[in-house]
Motif scaffolding. Structure first.
Motif, PDB file in Angstrom:
ATOM      1  N   MET A 184     -30.235 -52.657 -36.110  1.00  0.00           N
ATOM      2  CA  MET A 184     -29.867 -51.273 -35.814  1.00  0.00           C
ATOM      3  C   MET A 184     -29.136 -51.206 -34.473  1.00  0.00           C
ATOM      4  O   MET A 184     -29.509 -51.855 -33.507  1.00  0.00           O
ATOM      5  N   GLN A 185     -28.056 -50.438 -34.451  1.00  0.00           N
ATOM      6  CA  GLN A 185     -27.276 -50.215 -33.242  1.00  0.00           C
ATOM      7  C   GLN A 185     -27.179 -48.704 -33.016  1.00  0.00           C
ATOM      8  O   GLN A 185     -27.166 -47.933 -33.961  1.00  0.00           O
ATOM      9  N   GLY A 186     -27.087 -48.302 -31.770  1.00  0.00           N
ATOM     10  CA  GLY A 186     -26.958 -46.876 -31.509  1.00  0.00           C
ATOM     11  C   GLY A 186     -26.553 -46.599 -30.080  1.00  0.00           C
ATOM     12  O   GLY A 186     -26.546 -47.488 -29.231  1.00  0.00           O
ATOM     13  N   GLU A 187     -26.213 -45.327 -29.818  1.00  0.00           N
ATOM     14  CA  GLU A 187     -25.854 -44.940 -28.460  1.00  0.00           C
ATOM     15  C   GLU A 187     -26.001 -43.432 -28.288  1.00  0.00           C
ATOM     16  O   GLU A 187     -25.955 -42.667 -29.253  1.00  0.00           O
ATOM     17  N   ILE A 188     -26.203 -43.051 -27.060  1.00  0.00           N
ATOM     18  CA  ILE A 188     -26.238 -41.637 -26.675  1.00  0.00           C
ATOM     19  C   ILE A 188     -25.128 -41.429 -25.665  1.00  0.00           C
ATOM     20  O   ILE A 188     -25.082 -42.090 -24.626  1.00  0.00           O
ATOM     21  N   LEU A 189     -24.227 -40.493 -25.960  1.00  0.00           N
ATOM     22  CA  LEU A 189     -23.066 -40.230 -25.116  1.00  0.00           C
ATOM     23  C   LEU A 189     -23.094 -38.792 -24.610  1.00  0.00           C
ATOM     24  O   LEU A 189     -23.584 -37.895 -25.290  1.00  0.00           O
ATOM     25  N   ARG A 190     -22.571 -38.600 -23.420  1.00  0.00           N
ATOM     26  CA  ARG A 190     -22.354 -37.247 -22.923  1.00  0.00           C
ATOM     27  C   ARG A 190     -20.879 -36.906 -23.103  1.00  0.00           C
ATOM     28  O   ARG A 190     -20.011 -37.571 -22.553  1.00  0.00           O
ATOM     29  N   GLN A 191     -20.600 -35.873 -23.883  1.00  0.00           N
ATOM     30  CA  GLN A 191     -19.230 -35.413 -24.111  1.00  0.00           C
ATOM     31  C   GLN A 191     -19.136 -33.970 -23.614  1.00  0.00           C
ATOM     32  O   GLN A 191     -19.556 -33.047 -24.287  1.00  0.00           O
ATOM     33  N   GLY A 192     -18.598 -33.813 -22.397  1.00  0.00           N
ATOM     34  CA  GLY A 192     -18.599 -32.500 -21.766  1.00  0.00           C
ATOM     35  C   GLY A 192     -20.021 -32.096 -21.455  1.00  0.00           C
ATOM     36  O   GLY A 192     -20.749 -32.814 -20.781  1.00  0.00           O
ATOM     37  N   ASN A 193     -20.440 -30.946 -21.977  1.00  0.00           N
ATOM     38  CA  ASN A 193     -21.818 -30.490 -21.781  1.00  0.00           C
ATOM     39  C   ASN A 193     -22.727 -30.865 -22.935  1.00  0.00           C
ATOM     40  O   ASN A 193     -23.910 -30.499 -22.946  1.00  0.00           O
ATOM     41  N   ASP A 194     -22.178 -31.580 -23.926  1.00  0.00           N
ATOM     42  CA  ASP A 194     -22.944 -31.933 -25.122  1.00  0.00           C
ATOM     43  C   ASP A 194     -23.444 -33.367 -25.051  1.00  0.00           C
ATOM     44  O   ASP A 194     -22.818 -34.241 -24.466  1.00  0.00           O
ATOM     45  N   ILE A 195     -24.599 -33.593 -25.699  1.00  0.00           N
ATOM     46  CA  ILE A 195     -25.159 -34.929 -25.847  1.00  0.00           C
ATOM     47  C   ILE A 195     -25.025 -35.318 -27.304  1.00  0.00           C
ATOM     48  O   ILE A 195     -25.467 -34.601 -28.198  1.00  0.00           O
ATOM     49  N   VAL A 196     -24.374 -36.455 -27.561  1.00  0.00           N
ATOM     50  CA  VAL A 196     -24.111 -36.915 -28.922  1.00  0.00           C
ATOM     51  C   VAL A 196     -24.863 -38.213 -29.164  1.00  0.00           C
ATOM     52  O   VAL A 196     -24.782 -39.160 -28.381  1.00  0.00           O
ATOM     53  N   GLN A 197     -25.613 -38.261 -30.277  1.00  0.00           N
ATOM     54  CA  GLN A 197     -26.339 -39.465 -30.658  1.00  0.00           C
ATOM     55  C   GLN A 197     -25.678 -40.100 -31.869  1.00  0.00           C
ATOM     56  O   GLN A 197     -25.322 -39.410 -32.829  1.00  0.00           O
ATOM     57  N   LYS A 198     -25.512 -41.406 -31.827  1.00  0.00           N
ATOM     58  CA  LYS A 198     -24.954 -42.160 -32.937  1.00  0.00           C
ATOM     59  C   LYS A 198     -25.887 -43.320 -33.244  1.00  0.00           C
ATOM     60  O   LYS A 198     -26.348 -43.994 -32.346  1.00  0.00           O
ATOM     61  N   MET A 199     -26.173 -43.546 -34.531  1.00  0.00           N
ATOM     62  CA  MET A 199     -27.085 -44.617 -34.904  1.00  0.00           C
ATOM     63  C   MET A 199     -26.699 -45.151 -36.272  1.00  0.00           C
ATOM     64  O   MET A 199     -26.321 -44.402 -37.169  1.00  0.00           O
ATOM     65  N   ASN A 200     -26.745 -46.477 -36.447  1.00  0.00           N
ATOM     66  CA  ASN A 200     -26.531 -47.058 -37.754  1.00  0.00           C
ATOM     67  C   ASN A 200     -27.408 -48.284 -37.888  1.00  0.00           C
ATOM     68  O   ASN A 200     -27.766 -48.937 -36.905  1.00  0.00           O
ATOM     69  N   ALA A 201     -27.815 -48.579 -39.120  1.00  0.00           N
ATOM     70  CA  ALA A 201     -28.718 -49.699 -39.380  1.00  0.00           C
ATOM     71  C   ALA A 201     -28.469 -50.242 -40.766  1.00  0.00           C
ATOM     72  O   ALA A 201     -27.854 -49.589 -41.611  1.00  0.00           O
ATOM     73  N   ILE A 202     -28.971 -51.444 -40.977  1.00  0.00           N
ATOM     74  CA  ILE A 202     -28.873 -52.069 -42.292  1.00  0.00           C
ATOM     75  C   ILE A 202     -30.194 -51.857 -43.019  1.00  0.00           C
ATOM     76  O   ILE A 202     -31.249 -52.042 -42.445  1.00  0.00           O
TER      77      ILE A 202
END
Length: 202
Positions: A184-202
């Motif tokens: 599983m790979q993932g990340e949490i990013l700050r885009q402007g005032n928003d927090i974006v979570q991305k995650m993917n796994a097998i």
């Protein structure tokens, strides 16, 4: 030319030094710069060890370059992180992970002016093996959890495109219920005032 060496035993530090308590170690001072070697201390109720590095211009505008390598109980780290990121827009993410058990190896690098916390850069890596915790999102206990989690705090004026994730997860694996996940790979990013979570796994 002024040179000195101070040995600490159960000492609480105050500004301009890092805010540590029950410090045991030494500080070598030479020409306005400090060279730290901390055997053990506490930071926000978190026991730490093996902290070393330099603090330039200690008495005027202290600039730190410190590193830490420490094995610790993850339940203590979870509590300390909640205190450290209090007020951040992503602080509630940690609430999803409860009753954490197991150990991890934490490596941290801190660089920047101690009197201006917003300009300090912090990078860290946490390696885990055989950890368990209750995941509120899954409503299940996760067992045999392994992988690496990376945390980055970079001052706004030093940020470049593409954005560096606040948190990145790599090679996560574990078991919950009768299911399992791996790579599983993932990340949490700050885009402007928003927090974006991305995650993917097998």
């Amino acid at each position: 030319l002024f040179t000195a060496e101070i040995v600490f035993k159960q000492v609480d530090w105050r500004s301009p030094l890092p805010q540590l308590k029950k410090v045991e170690g030494s500080l070598k001072y030479k020409n306005g710069d400090g060279f730290l070697k901390i055997i053990k201390a506490r930071f926000k109720d978190l026991p730490i060890a093996n902290l070393k590095g330099t603090v330039r211009s200690m008495m005027n505008n202290p600039i730190a370059d410190l590193s830490l390598k420490n094995e610790l109980e993850l339940k203590n780290l979870n509590r300390a992180l909640k205190k450290a990121i209090k007020g951040e827009s992503f602080e509630n993410i940690l609430d999803d992970y409860k009753d954490v058990s197991g150990k991890g190896l934490l490596k941290v690098n801190l660089r920047g002016p101690l009197k201006e916390p917003k300009k300090i850069s912090i990078t860290s890596a946490l390696s885990m093996k055989g950890v368990s915790f209750y995941d509120a999102y899954l409503q299940s206990r996760v067992r045999n959890f392994n992988g690496e989690i990376y945390f980055n705090h970079i001052p706004k004026e030093k940020q470049v495109r593409p954005l560096v994730p606040i948190v990145a997860a790599k090679n996560l694996s574990g078991e919950f219920g009768k299911s399992e996940f791996y790579k599983m790979q993932g990340e949490i990013l700050r885009q402007g005032n928003d927090i974006v979570q991305k995650m993917n796994a097998i």
